[in-house]
Design a protein around this motif. Structure first.
Motif, PDB file in Angstrom:
ATOM      1  N   PHE A  15     -53.207  10.092  78.539  1.00 25.56           N
ATOM      2  CA  PHE A  15     -52.127   9.343  77.897  1.00 25.56           C
ATOM      3  C   PHE A  15     -52.592   8.817  76.543  1.00 25.56           C
ATOM      4  N   GLY A 209     -43.057  17.002  74.473  1.00 25.22           N
ATOM      5  CA  GLY A 209     -41.701  17.311  74.909  1.00 25.22           C
ATOM      6  C   GLY A 209     -41.619  17.860  76.324  1.00 25.22           C
ATOM      7  N   PRO A 210     -42.355  18.945  76.622  1.00 22.83           N
ATOM      8  CA  PRO A 210     -42.269  19.501  77.973  1.00 22.83           C
ATOM      9  C   PRO A 210     -42.952  18.616  79.023  1.00 22.83           C
ATOM     10  N   ALA A 211     -43.977  17.874  78.598  1.00 20.88           N
ATOM     11  CA  ALA A 211     -44.728  17.058  79.562  1.00 20.88           C
ATOM     12  C   ALA A 211     -43.945  15.814  79.955  1.00 20.88           C
ATOM     13  N   LEU A 212     -43.273  15.191  78.981  1.00 20.25           N
ATOM     14  CA  LEU A 212     -42.431  14.030  79.277  1.00 20.25           C
ATOM     15  C   LEU A 212     -40.985  14.513  79.213  1.00 20.25           C
ATOM     16  N   VAL A 213     -40.052  13.590  79.039  1.00 24.64           N
ATOM     17  CA  VAL A 213     -38.657  14.015  78.977  1.00 24.64           C
ATOM     18  C   VAL A 213     -38.193  14.055  77.530  1.00 24.64           C
ATOM     19  N   GLN A 215     -35.427  13.621  75.226  1.00 18.97           N
ATOM     20  CA  GLN A 215     -34.061  13.141  75.048  1.00 18.97           C
ATOM     21  C   GLN A 215     -33.988  12.194  73.868  1.00 18.97           C
ATOM     22  N   ASN A 217     -33.623   9.240  73.192  1.00 14.72           N
ATOM     23  CA  ASN A 217     -34.184   7.889  73.066  1.00 14.72           C
ATOM     24  C   ASN A 217     -35.704   7.903  73.153  1.00 14.72           C
ATOM     25  N   LEU A 221     -38.818   4.811  72.979  1.00 15.20           N
ATOM     26  CA  LEU A 221     -39.760   4.499  74.059  1.00 15.20           C
ATOM     27  C   LEU A 221     -41.188   4.379  73.554  1.00 15.20           C
ATOM     28  N   LEU A 222     -41.560   5.269  72.636  1.00 12.87           N
ATOM     29  CA  LEU A 222     -42.963   5.282  72.208  1.00 12.87           C
ATOM     30  C   LEU A 222     -43.196   4.579  70.878  1.00 12.87           C
ATOM     31  N   ALA A 290     -48.331  -3.985  84.044  1.00 10.78           N
ATOM     32  CA  ALA A 290     -49.127  -2.987  83.323  1.00 10.78           C
ATOM     33  C   ALA A 290     -48.503  -2.565  81.996  1.00 10.78           C
ATOM     34  N   PRO A 291     -47.197  -2.280  81.970  1.00  8.50           N
ATOM     35  CA  PRO A 291     -46.631  -1.798  80.718  1.00  8.50           C
ATOM     36  C   PRO A 291     -46.659  -2.822  79.583  1.00  8.50           C
TER      37      PRO A 291
ATOM     38  N   PRO B 213     -41.423  -1.415  85.594  1.00 10.02           N
ATOM     39  CA  PRO B 213     -40.344  -1.853  84.707  1.00 10.02           C
ATOM     40  C   PRO B 213     -39.250  -0.793  84.558  1.00 10.02           C
ATOM     41  N   THR B 218     -43.354   5.826  80.409  1.00 11.28           N
ATOM     42  CA  THR B 218     -43.294   7.169  79.822  1.00 11.28           C
ATOM     43  C   THR B 218     -44.060   8.180  80.674  1.00 11.28           C
ATOM     44  N   ASP B 219     -45.033   7.707  81.442  1.00 10.49           N
ATOM     45  CA  ASP B 219     -45.845   8.625  82.219  1.00 10.49           C
ATOM     46  C   ASP B 219     -46.118   8.023  83.597  1.00 10.49           C
ATOM     47  N   LEU B 246     -38.934  11.514  85.587  1.00  9.11           N
ATOM     48  CA  LEU B 246     -40.348  11.418  85.189  1.00  9.11           C
ATOM     49  C   LEU B 246     -41.252  11.251  86.398  1.00  9.11           C
ATOM     50  N   LYS B 249     -41.543  14.613  88.018  1.00  9.65           N
ATOM     51  CA  LYS B 249     -42.277  15.496  87.122  1.00  9.65           C
ATOM     52  C   LYS B 249     -43.784  15.239  87.275  1.00  9.65           C
TER      53      LYS B 249
END
Lengths: 315, 415
Positions: A15, A209-213, A215, A217, A221-222, A290-291, B213, B218-219, B246, B249
């Motif tokens: 990550f 792109g292929p590893a996450l989604v 779209q 938005n 997110l990042l 965590a986030p 959350p 994201t992962d 996700l 996935k």
């Protein structure tokens, strides 16, 4: 336990490297042009959508080359016809310009590709588990992601520190007139640097792109976490961004795997707390928060080492 | 000077005109304010809902509308944010909307229900009804019930009751992991799952109970690592939208093979993720209907919807809601929200997927047959696939309306 530690470390590094792929472009642009590009994550998103579209027509591998070139060209245009016009009014209009650009790009993307996620697949060539560790598979694609990040880090570092191009680019920031007198086109240098920076973001997009989604938005997110990376690493420091990305990746991943809470730690001391309004705070586990750990890290860094881990104090 | 005044006047008039326009239009149409995310993390889900309601409005209009008036869906973007929703609701009411609908996010639904209740107290004669099509926090039809709120989706307790009844008969389940979004709905799924599993299958061990959350991760690889380390054989999750896609996935990437018991696996991206993970009939969903239900009118509806939009019918309850709205207005012979609400109370209705549903008067919760379905390869009986995966839903259990009736603690104030 060992299993969880090893796997969390790997996940954290993976990550972190993805973060670095994006943060590298942002850092390059900042250190070279002095512009904090709020729309950086949007170019990452453009990379993903261009990648999706092109891979539908020509396959994944051409997309990996063409999409960043397209996004880079777009970035160069933005610098040439947008940023440069605003530049003379100072830093705040520049910031606002990129800020607005981010919204514009998100809207355009959702108009063109819609708001639902698009079906962007991992290429068949890399669609297999690379290795299995404690019965957990590691997809080859993620390893590919890791390799690309390391190659880009090394390539950037060498270009900027060891080559003539890097020298001229760095000189152009501090002494634009002198560089101009030496016969270099300063405007074009800035344009190219911005283009390269956005192209780097797009590379991250095509890969993520292929590893996450994929779209409309995904930039939102990042986006915020990118700034955390850049500030924690030290504004403008490429090695700093590298370390910060890994640090944030690891902190977040390990925080997820911990179930401890204040109640678990001090529980026996105050059993009465369970029923009060404090009980929420008391029972929140580390995994739950965590986030937000990266943002806690950001605040701590700003308090104790405002220039970031490897940054130099601005004079 | 004179000229400038003229320009100002012209400008003012051109700005005001659209408002006059909408006020005049309000007489002609029945407006349903659709308050849901049309941007941000929930946008993909909100978009599908919006198109479904527009499809249903078209269907009603083709039959002459409600009491001869055309139905119009007014899209309002709330960004999955309760505060923003209230602003949008006020905006809608100001432009003549008397019916609002919303579904994504129980926190939002709670705020809207409060708002509508207070608004109606203060503005007698201008009442507004709130049709909830998907927010499933049980509290909305229990402690916090309101006369002005109607819910067409089965609440999460009803769904968990159905799900655990099915799990009760599956002896292979021994270790269960719970992973849910950290807000009222996710919390309610986790507490009910724990309580009901304990009551029905005391031998089942809950090996993990995770909250993360909402729409921010994201992962999910770290969460999957934890599930794997726990040794779970089954996962229960209420996750929806990108949080579900996700999650699966990441599970597919890591090669995690467990059975998934879900609320919203059929959401956008879900089927694709399941197919990629190769979880053939290992992902179960509880809901009020699926594309492959054996009922002709439902299949016709499915075919028509798919012909028009590029998605399958994710909201059979939206069809029930709109059709019952029309039926209630016809029964009350009025579009006055108070009278429509009265007509809806206790109303029985043949639901889209076949069978009889009832809007319980006590708490305004709609009860209907509930299906447990699994996703995977199709047999001859399963006509529809999902998201071009080639795989489709198969019904594995059906619970009749009377067996879904759970008690309520609602004490309703009636006008």
């Amino acid at each position: 336990m060992l299993e969880l530690i090893v796997i969390s470390t790997l996940n954290g590094i993976l990550f972190g490297m993805l973060l670095f792929l994006m943060a590298s472009g942002l850092t390059v642009i900042f250190s070279m042009l002095g512009v904090l590009n709020f729309a950086h994550a949007s170019f990452y998103m453009l990379g993903a959508f261009f990648g999706f579209q092109i891979s539908k027509w020509f396959g994944f591998w051409p997309a990996l080359i063409i999409a960043p070139l397209l996004a880079g060209a777009l970035g160069a245009m933005v610098e040439r016809y947008g940023l440069r016009q605003v530049h003379k009014y100072g830093h705040v209009p520049e910031l606002l310009f990129t800020f607005g650009l981010a919204f514009a790009i998100e809207e355009i993307v959702s108009i063109v590709w819609g708001k639902s996620p698009v079906d962007f697949r991992v290429p068949a060539l890399l669609d297999f588990p690379a290795f299995t560790l404690f019965s957990t598979n590691y997809p080859a694609f993620k390893i590919f992601m890791l390799v690309i990040s390391i190659v880009i880090f090394a390539g950037l570092l060498i270009t900027l520190k060891k080559t003539r191009i890097g020298l001229i680019v760095q000189a152009a920031l501090t002494h634009p007139h002198m560089v101009g007198h030496l016969g270099h086109n300063v405007g074009r240098i800035f344009m190219l640097v911005f283009g390269v920076g956005t192209a780097l973001a797009a590379v991250a997009g095509v890969i993520a792109g292929p590893a996450l989604v994929t779209q409309s938005n995904m930039a939102g997110l990042l986006g915020p976490i990118l700034f955390v990376v850049v500030v924690v690493g030290g504004l403008g420091s490429l090695p700093g961004a590298f370390i910060a990305s890994l640090l944030i990746g690891l902190v977040q991943t390990f925080a997820v795997s911990m179930n401890g809470s204040l109640a678990g730690l001090f529980g026996p001391l105050s059993p009465d707390l369970a029923a009060t309004w404090l009980s929420d705070i008391w029972n929140v586990t580390i995994a739950q928060i965590a986030p937000i750990m990266p943002y806690v890290l950001l605040v701590l860094i700003l308090m104790f080492r405002p220039m970031g881990l490897l940054g130099t104090r601005e004079t | 000077m004179h000229k400038r005044h003229l320009i100002k006047l012209a400008l003012g008039a051109s700005l005001a005109l659209p408002f006059f326009g909408t006020a005049a239009m309000a007489q002609e149409t029945v407006k349903l304010g659709y308050i849901d995310p049309l941007s941000g993390g929930g946008a993909s889900v909100g978009e599908v809902g919006l198109k479904t309601f527009q499809f249903l409005a078209d269907e009603l209009n083709a039959k002459g509308g409600i009491l001869g008036k055309k139905v119009e869906i007014v899209p309002l973007d709330n960004k999955t944010n309760p505060q923003e929703s209230l602003i949008q609701a006020q905006k809608a009411i100001d432009s003549g909307v008397r019916y609002i609908t919303q579904g994504n996010g129980s926190a939002v639904a709670g705020a809207l229900s409060d708002f509508v209740t207070k608004f109606n107290e203060r503005n007698p004669g201008k009442e507004v009804l709130f049709y909830n099509y998907a927010a499933v926090d049980p509290v909305l039809t229990n402690e916090k019930c309101s006369f002005w709120h109607f819910r067409w989706d089965a609440n999460s307790d009803i769904k968990m009751e159905a799900l655990t009844n099915y799990m009760k008969g599956t002896p292979a389940i021994k270790k269960v992991y719970l992973i849910n979004q950290d807000y009222s709905f996710g919390q309610s799924v986790r507490t009910q799952a724990r309580a009901m599993l304990k009551a029905k299958r005391a031998d089942v061990e809950v090996v993990g109970d995770e909250l993360h959350p909402l729409l921010k991760v994201t992962d999910f690889a770290p969460y999957i690592a934890k599930i794997k380390a726990s040794g779970a054989d089954s996962v229960i999750t209420g996750n929806w939208g990108q949080d579900f896609a996700l999650l699966l996935k990441a599970a597919a990437d890591a090669g995690l093979k467990v059975n998934w018991y879900t609320y919203y696996a059929g959401g956008t991206g879900g089927p694709t993720a399941i197919k990629q993970a190769g979880l053939d009939h290992q992902v179960f969903q509880v809901g009020e209907g699926i594309a492959n239900v054996d009922h002709k009118p439902a299949q016709d509806y499915e075919t028509a919807l798919r012909a028009k939009y590029d998605f399958s019918n994710f909201y059979p309850r939206a069809a029930n809601q709109m059709r019952m709205f029309a039926a209630a207005a016809e029964k009350a012979k009025s579009l006055d929200p108070v009278k429509v609400a009265g007509a809806l109370e206790g109303m029985t209705f043949q639901v889209l997927n076949g069978g009889e549903g009832v809007m319980r008067k006590d708490d305004h919760q709609f009860f209907q047959p509930i299906y447990i379905s699994s996703f995977g390869t199709r047999s001859d009986k399963e006509k529809f696939d999902e998201e071009k995966t080639g795989w489709g839903w198969r019904s594995v259990a059906k619970i009749d309306t009377k067996d879904t009736m759970l008690p309520t603690t609602c004490k309703m104030d009636r006008p």
